[in-house]
Motif scaffolding. Sequence first.
Motif, PDB file in Angstrom:
ATOM      1  N   THR A  43       6.367 130.465  32.355  1.00 33.01           N
ATOM      2  CA  THR A  43       5.442 131.294  31.921  1.00 33.01           C
ATOM      3  C   THR A  43       4.757 131.552  30.541  1.00 33.01           C
ATOM      4  OG1 THR A  43       5.836 131.772  33.969  1.00 33.01           O
ATOM      5  CG2 THR A  43       4.003 133.557  32.933  1.00 33.01           C
ATOM      6  N   ALA A  44       3.492 131.144  30.325  1.00 30.48           N
ATOM      7  CA  ALA A  44       3.567 131.602  28.695  1.00 30.48           C
ATOM      8  C   ALA A  44       3.043 133.553  29.459  1.00 30.48           C
ATOM      9  CB  ALA A  44       2.322 130.487  28.430  1.00 30.48           C
ATOM     10  N   LEU A  45       3.541 133.917  28.053  1.00 37.14           N
ATOM     11  CA  LEU A  45       3.143 134.907  28.177  1.00 37.14           C
ATOM     12  C   LEU A  45       2.237 136.102  27.166  1.00 37.14           C
ATOM     13  CD1 LEU A  45       6.998 136.109  28.325  1.00 37.14           C
ATOM     14  CD2 LEU A  45       4.816 136.348  30.710  1.00 37.14           C
ATOM     15  N   SER A  46       2.522 135.658  25.776  1.00 44.11           N
ATOM     16  CA  SER A  46       1.629 135.974  24.626  1.00 44.11           C
ATOM     17  C   SER A  46       1.631 134.617  24.023  1.00 44.11           C
ATOM     18  CB  SER A  46       1.350 137.235  24.577  1.00 44.11           C
ATOM     19  OG  SER A  46       2.821 137.385  24.292  1.00 44.11           O
ATOM     20  N   HIS A  47       0.285 134.991  23.063  1.00 47.77           N
ATOM     21  CA  HIS A  47       0.874 134.884  21.259  1.00 47.77           C
ATOM     22  C   HIS A  47       0.369 135.396  20.515  1.00 47.77           C
ATOM     23  CE1 HIS A  47      -3.666 133.230  21.242  1.00 47.77           C
ATOM     24  NE2 HIS A  47      -3.386 132.949  22.610  1.00 47.77           N
ATOM     25  N   ARG A  48       0.758 135.449  19.235  1.00 43.09           N
ATOM     26  CA  ARG A  48       0.544 135.799  17.618  1.00 43.09           C
ATOM     27  C   ARG A  48       0.319 134.860  16.778  1.00 43.09           C
ATOM     28  NH1 ARG A  48       4.672 137.743  14.979  1.00 43.09           N
ATOM     29  NH2 ARG A  48       6.405 138.033  16.041  1.00 43.09           N
ATOM     30  N   THR A  78     -10.353 128.945  24.823  1.00 42.99           N
ATOM     31  CA  THR A  78      -8.903 129.030  24.293  1.00 42.99           C
ATOM     32  C   THR A  78      -8.027 129.098  23.974  1.00 42.99           C
ATOM     33  OG1 THR A  78      -8.936 130.734  25.597  1.00 42.99           O
ATOM     34  CG2 THR A  78     -11.503 131.501  24.484  1.00 42.99           C
ATOM     35  N   LEU A  79      -7.124 129.522  23.080  1.00 44.36           N
ATOM     36  CA  LEU A  79      -6.119 128.967  22.961  1.00 44.36           C
ATOM     37  C   LEU A  79      -5.415 129.412  24.430  1.00 44.36           C
ATOM     38  CD1 LEU A  79      -5.119 130.312  19.557  1.00 44.36           C
ATOM     39  CD2 LEU A  79      -4.606 127.841  20.432  1.00 44.36           C
ATOM     40  N   ASP A  80      -5.874 130.789  24.671  1.00 46.17           N
ATOM     41  CA  ASP A  80      -4.945 131.724  25.930  1.00 46.17           C
ATOM     42  C   ASP A  80      -5.520 130.716  27.599  1.00 46.17           C
ATOM     43  OD1 ASP A  80      -4.666 134.115  24.925  1.00 46.17           O
ATOM     44  OD2 ASP A  80      -6.367 135.085  25.609  1.00 46.17           O
ATOM     45  N   GLU A  81      -6.268 129.880  26.959  1.00 43.84           N
ATOM     46  CA  GLU A  81      -6.680 128.626  28.476  1.00 43.84           C
ATOM     47  C   GLU A  81      -5.507 127.870  27.794  1.00 43.84           C
ATOM     48  OE1 GLU A  81     -11.460 129.311  28.973  1.00 43.84           O
ATOM     49  OE2 GLU A  81     -11.200 128.349  27.384  1.00 43.84           O
ATOM     50  N   PHE A  82      -5.445 127.278  27.285  1.00 43.64           N
ATOM     51  CA  PHE A  82      -4.611 125.911  26.588  1.00 43.64           C
ATOM     52  C   PHE A  82      -3.419 126.384  26.983  1.00 43.64           C
ATOM     53  CE2 PHE A  82      -2.269 123.537  23.518  1.00 43.64           C
ATOM     54  CZ  PHE A  82      -3.068 122.682  23.267  1.00 43.64           C
ATOM     55  N   PHE A  83      -3.047 126.966  26.297  1.00 43.81           N
ATOM     56  CA  PHE A  83      -1.534 128.262  26.683  1.00 43.81           C
ATOM     57  C   PHE A  83      -1.052 128.453  28.394  1.00 43.81           C
ATOM     58  CE2 PHE A  83      -1.247 129.307  21.822  1.00 43.81           C
ATOM     59  CZ  PHE A  83      -1.002 127.917  22.167  1.00 43.81           C
ATOM     60  N   ARG A  84      -2.073 127.998  28.773  1.00 43.51           N
ATOM     61  CA  ARG A  84      -2.179 129.001  30.524  1.00 43.51           C
ATOM     62  C   ARG A  84      -1.674 130.439  30.257  1.00 43.51           C
ATOM     63  NH1 ARG A  84      -0.539 123.501  33.501  1.00 43.51           N
ATOM     64  NH2 ARG A  84      -1.320 121.309  32.164  1.00 43.51           N
ATOM     65  N   ILE A  85      -2.120 131.447  29.802  1.00 40.81           N
ATOM     66  CA  ILE A  85      -1.877 132.530  30.025  1.00 40.81           C
ATOM     67  C   ILE A  85      -1.460 133.561  31.243  1.00 40.81           C
ATOM     68  CG2 ILE A  85      -1.607 134.828  28.723  1.00 40.81           C
ATOM     69  CD1 ILE A  85      -0.822 132.691  26.625  1.00 40.81           C
ATOM     70  N   GLY A  86      -0.698 134.080  30.694  1.00 40.52           N
ATOM     71  CA  GLY A  86      -0.014 134.027  32.674  1.00 40.52           C
ATOM     72  C   GLY A  86      -0.060 133.478  33.953  1.00 40.52           C
ATOM     73  N   THR A  87      -0.111 131.939  33.502  1.00 36.01           N
ATOM     74  CA  THR A  87      -0.162 130.997  34.563  1.00 36.01           C
ATOM     75  C   THR A  87       1.266 130.117  35.249  1.00 36.01           C
ATOM     76  OG1 THR A  87      -2.662 130.574  34.587  1.00 36.01           O
ATOM     77  CG2 THR A  87      -1.003 129.127  35.910  1.00 36.01           C
ATOM     78  N   THR A  88       2.505 129.989  36.018  1.00 39.06           N
ATOM     79  CA  THR A  88       3.319 129.774  36.002  1.00 39.06           C
ATOM     80  C   THR A  88       3.082 127.937  36.550  1.00 39.06           C
ATOM     81  OG1 THR A  88       4.621 132.367  37.126  1.00 39.06           O
ATOM     82  CG2 THR A  88       5.167 129.490  37.359  1.00 39.06           C
ATOM     83  N   VAL A  89       3.993 127.390  35.502  1.00 38.06           N
ATOM     84  CA  VAL A  89       3.587 126.279  35.604  1.00 38.06           C
ATOM     85  C   VAL A  89       5.145 125.527  35.613  1.00 38.06           C
ATOM     86  CG1 VAL A  89       3.127 123.585  34.107  1.00 38.06           C
ATOM     87  CG2 VAL A  89       1.793 126.145  33.953  1.00 38.06           C
TER      88      VAL A  89
END
Length: 157
Positions: A114-119, A2-13
């Motif tokens: 940290t990616a937070l969200s996308h819309r 998913t895009l959430d997985e690709f963007f690593r939503i909620g994960t600090t990189v």
Amino acid sequence: MTLDEFFRIGTTVTLGSHTFEPEAIKAFARKYDPQIFHVDDEAAKKSVLGSLCASGWHTTATWMKLNLENRMDAEIAAWSGPGPVPEFGPSPGFKNLKWLKPVYAGQTITFTRTALSHRPIASRPGWRLLALRCEASDSTGAKVLEFESAVLVKAEW
């Protein structure tokens, strides 16, 4: 994927670390922020900051450099979602930039994202707005920089 997985939503990189050497601090400051506490060791000692320190713009620019280097890895990552690999575009801006502590000469700073969200963007079909929290910390873990950023991403979803 998913895009959430690709963007690593909620994960600090962790983007990487950088040591701010005195000569690099001075060179950056002479060009972009020539205040005494960034360009002159002796004058910096007498300033409110007490020692030579990096310009906040220098720390922010270093975050951007490390972010772009790290983003290339994400773009090459195996994309198994629908359509082509999402493409990162420009940023429409940032807000709430805070330089929380001085970054003194010789300090090593670690930068994170940290990616937070996308819309979806209604005015640009096929594009999304990715919201990020951007930070940097010194070796004790104390935050020295924080801001919120966004980036446009071309993604079929």
